[in-house]
Scaffold this motif. Structure first.
Motif, PDB file in Angstrom:
ATOM      1  N   MET A   1       0.761  -1.264   0.154  1.00  0.00           N
ATOM      2  CA  MET A   1      -0.171  -0.018   0.090  1.00  0.00           C
ATOM      3  C   MET A   1       0.792   1.185  -0.014  1.00  0.00           C
ATOM      4  O   MET A   1       1.917   1.199   0.509  1.00  0.00           O
ATOM      5  N   CYS A  45      -5.444   5.024   3.119  1.00  0.00           N
ATOM      6  CA  CYS A  45      -6.419   5.113   1.655  1.00  0.00           C
ATOM      7  C   CYS A  45      -6.773   6.550   1.412  1.00  0.00           C
ATOM      8  O   CYS A  45      -7.629   6.904   0.567  1.00  0.00           O
ATOM      9  N   HIS A  57     -13.160  -3.348   5.774  1.00  0.00           N
ATOM     10  CA  HIS A  57     -11.857  -2.697   5.751  1.00  0.00           C
ATOM     11  C   HIS A  57     -10.886  -3.357   6.619  1.00  0.00           C
ATOM     12  O   HIS A  57      -9.623  -3.906   5.950  1.00  0.00           O
ATOM     13  N   LEU A  63      -5.007  -4.245   4.427  1.00  0.00           N
ATOM     14  CA  LEU A  63      -5.601  -3.156   4.969  1.00  0.00           C
ATOM     15  C   LEU A  63      -5.704  -3.085   6.489  1.00  0.00           C
ATOM     16  O   LEU A  63      -5.950  -2.095   7.049  1.00  0.00           O
ATOM     17  N   HIS A  66      -3.781  -0.472   8.507  1.00  0.00           N
ATOM     18  CA  HIS A  66      -3.919   0.886   8.332  1.00  0.00           C
ATOM     19  C   HIS A  66      -4.222   1.685   9.642  1.00  0.00           C
ATOM     20  O   HIS A  66      -5.282   1.209  10.334  1.00  0.00           O
ATOM     21  N   LYS A 131      -7.355  -0.440  -4.147  1.00  0.00           N
ATOM     22  CA  LYS A 131      -8.433   0.466  -3.501  1.00  0.00           C
ATOM     23  C   LYS A 131      -9.480   0.083  -4.408  1.00  0.00           C
ATOM     24  O   LYS A 131     -10.730  -0.202  -3.946  1.00  0.00           O
TER      25      LYS A 131
END
Length: 559
Positions: A1, A45, A57, A63, A66, A131
């Protein structure tokens, strides 16, 4: 990411959120046209998520690390910056993505473990694609969640319905058993009364005989006393006085048998035979009725509603509809120039007719125990209320000679006819055309039905086809089989709770079952099931199938 966005970007977002009491809409929900307020902001994101989408998410492996910020409680403090760090090499930032292994990696991982991999891309390039993929995934999962919730809700309703139905059946079994018990109790009472009656009669006869014997006994005792007194007194006169009656008395005694007739009252029965009879008594039958949802189910004819009229040699029924009003099942049949209504309650049925201004073709069931009927000869649509007797509420004029009719929603109808020019019209309750929907090869839509997905299916005998279109006029499928399955004159249409389509083919005396996408399943009813010139078709709330034939309506269940 991608790496963490600059702090000033995050702080700017926080300042905007603090300046306004309204929360920004969830980025994922916004893609679906919804405006769910976002409660959390992902710093990687750069998107706002609602609580539901945030859960999705966090479930994504790539993810879950995050950093997210609660935009509802965040003050002016700056969020702690974080970087996307490699889990193996703790001091290395993740800057690459191996497409072969579908892993986010650091440069060390790439040089050691992914030397032989062919496709490695930078995180910055991959992040928009990842995404977008995840947004699509959340949308897919959201739809699946809704689908599962709908299935669970439907299953709960089915469980509740089965529980209520079980109690109804138990009550019916008890009533049948009580009726059978009443018969046995009545027979028991009859036998007991007969025993009492016969016994009382015989006892009275014996009491009367005993009384006569007692009187005779007194006479003989007196005679014995007088005779004995004459003998013991040695009185010649008394002896000769008694002697004259001795011979007569002996003759009377020998000429009449004083012994009572012997008789008995007996009860004869065959216990084994009785038990066999009781064992053969059928209080009823309990069976599983799968309905048309089970495509292996077989039809069973339950009832035939006779719609023939005295003085008429031919009766051509065009359509049939069923609704329940105050616990009474109301079956409405159209016979072109009249509307016949059959009321069924507790297996008792009676009929009432309603005369309308002109020929009737198709009936559409509306909300609130109401229905609409097309009157093409006079270019009218009639609105009828059932209470449960039919009452004509009103009629509206239309510019087109409509034959086919269906209910689109509480305020709109779908209508089509010989002037429809390969389309069906959306009408309001006043008969005004709001929109027209193209129907492809169907030039004159005579039978119309709205499916559970709001697609419209129409049939017409002349083109020997069934067509499904969306409300925007896009063709979903056209069913025009050839060979032995070719349609001869398609007419009435209905759908099951599972979405299967039931199509009447008048010329071949069949009812055909198709999938929701128009694939052939089977011929569920044929001439062998008593169909002759079938026209209209409908299903009631109990899953019973009604098919209007030439002079009758056939009612079927499936098991």
């Amino acid at each position: 990411m991608s790496q963490l966005k600059p702090r000033r970007v995050i702080q700017g977002l926080m300042d905007i959120l603090e300046a306004s009491p309204d929360l920004e809409a969830c980025s994922v929900c916004k893609e679906d046209g919804e405006t769910t307020p976002g409660t959390m902001y992902c710093t990687i994101c750069d998107d706002v998520f609602c609580d539901g989408c945030l859960k999705m998410h966090k479930k994504m492996p790539l993810l879950r690390d995050h950093e997210v910020i609660d935009v509802r409680t965040h003050s002016n403090r700056k969020p702690k910056a974080s970087s996307f760090m490699c889990r193996i090499h703790k001091d290395e930032k993740v800057k690459l993505f191996c497409k072969d292994c579908r892993m986010a990696i650091c440069t060390v991982c790439c040089s050691i473990k992914h030397r032989k991999c062919d496709d490695v891309e930078t995180i910055d390039v991959m992040t928009p694609l990842v995404k977008k993929t995840l947004i699509n995934e959340t949308r897919t999962q959201k739809n699946k969640i809704k689908s599962y919730n709908d299935v669970i809700s439907s299953t709960n309703s089915e469980i509740e319905k089965l529980s209520k139905n079980a109690q109804v059946m138990k009550d019916q079994v008890q009533k049948v058993c009580m009726a059978a018990t009443d018969v046995l109790l009545r027979k028991e009472k009859e036998l007991l009364e007969r025993i009492d009656k016969l016994t009382e009669k015989r006892v009275e006869e014996l009491k009367a005989f005993r009384k006569s014997q007692e009187i005779d006994l007194q006479l003989h005792q007196q005679r014995h006393e007088f005779t004995n007194k004459a003998v013991e007194g040695n009185c010649v006169e008394d002896m000769y006085g008694m002697y004259g009656s001795v011979g007569v008395s002996r003759i009377e005694d020998t000429s009449e048998d004083k012994t009572p007739i012997t008789s008995s009252i007996i009860f004869t029965h065959d216990t084994d035979k009785l038990l066999r009879y009781v064992a053969e008594v059928q209080l009823g039958e309990v069976r599983v009725v799968q309905g048309l949802s089970d495509r292996t189910s077989s039809p069973v004819l339950l009832q035939t509603l006779d719609c023939s009229r005295q003085g008429y040699t031919d009766c051509d029924l065009s359509d049939v509809s069923v609704m329940t009003v105050d616990g009474i099942k109301v079956t409405t049949v159209l016979d072109y120039d009249r509307l016949s209504v059959f009321y069924t309650s507790n297996k008792l049925s009676f009929k009432k007719c309603l005369q309308l201004p002109s020929a009737l073709i198709q009936i559409a069931k509306l909300d609130g125990a109401q229905a609409a009927v097309t009157l093409p000869d006079t270019r009218q649509i009639a609105f009828i209320k059932f209470d449960p007797e039919p009452t004509l509420l009103s009629t509206v004029k239309t510019k087109t000679e409509y034959y086919g009719l269906a209910c689109l929603n509480s305020s709109q109808l779908l209508a089509g006819g010989i002037e429809s020019r390969a389309s069906v019209d959306i009408l309001d309750r006043k008969g005004n055309v709001l929109k027209s929907i193209k129907t492809g090869v169907i030039m004159n839509p005579l039978y119309i039905h709205v499916m559970r997905n709001n697609n419209v299916v129409v049939s017409e005998g002349e083109v020997k086809s069934l067509v499904s279109v969306t409300r925007d006029g896009k063709t979903v499928f056209t069913y025009t089989p050839t060979g032995i399955r070719a349609l001869t004159w398609p007419r009435g249409i209905t759908t099951t709770k599972k979405g299967d389509i039931l199509l009447v083919d008048n010329g071949s005396n069949k009812v055909i079952q198709l999938t929701e996408s128009g694939k052939f399943v089977r011929d569920i009813l044929t001439a062998r099931d008593g169909l002759f010139c079938p026209g209209g078709i409908c299903l009631d709330d109990d899953g019973l199938l009604y098919v209007s034939c030439s002079e009758s309506v056939k009612v079927f269940t499936f098991e």
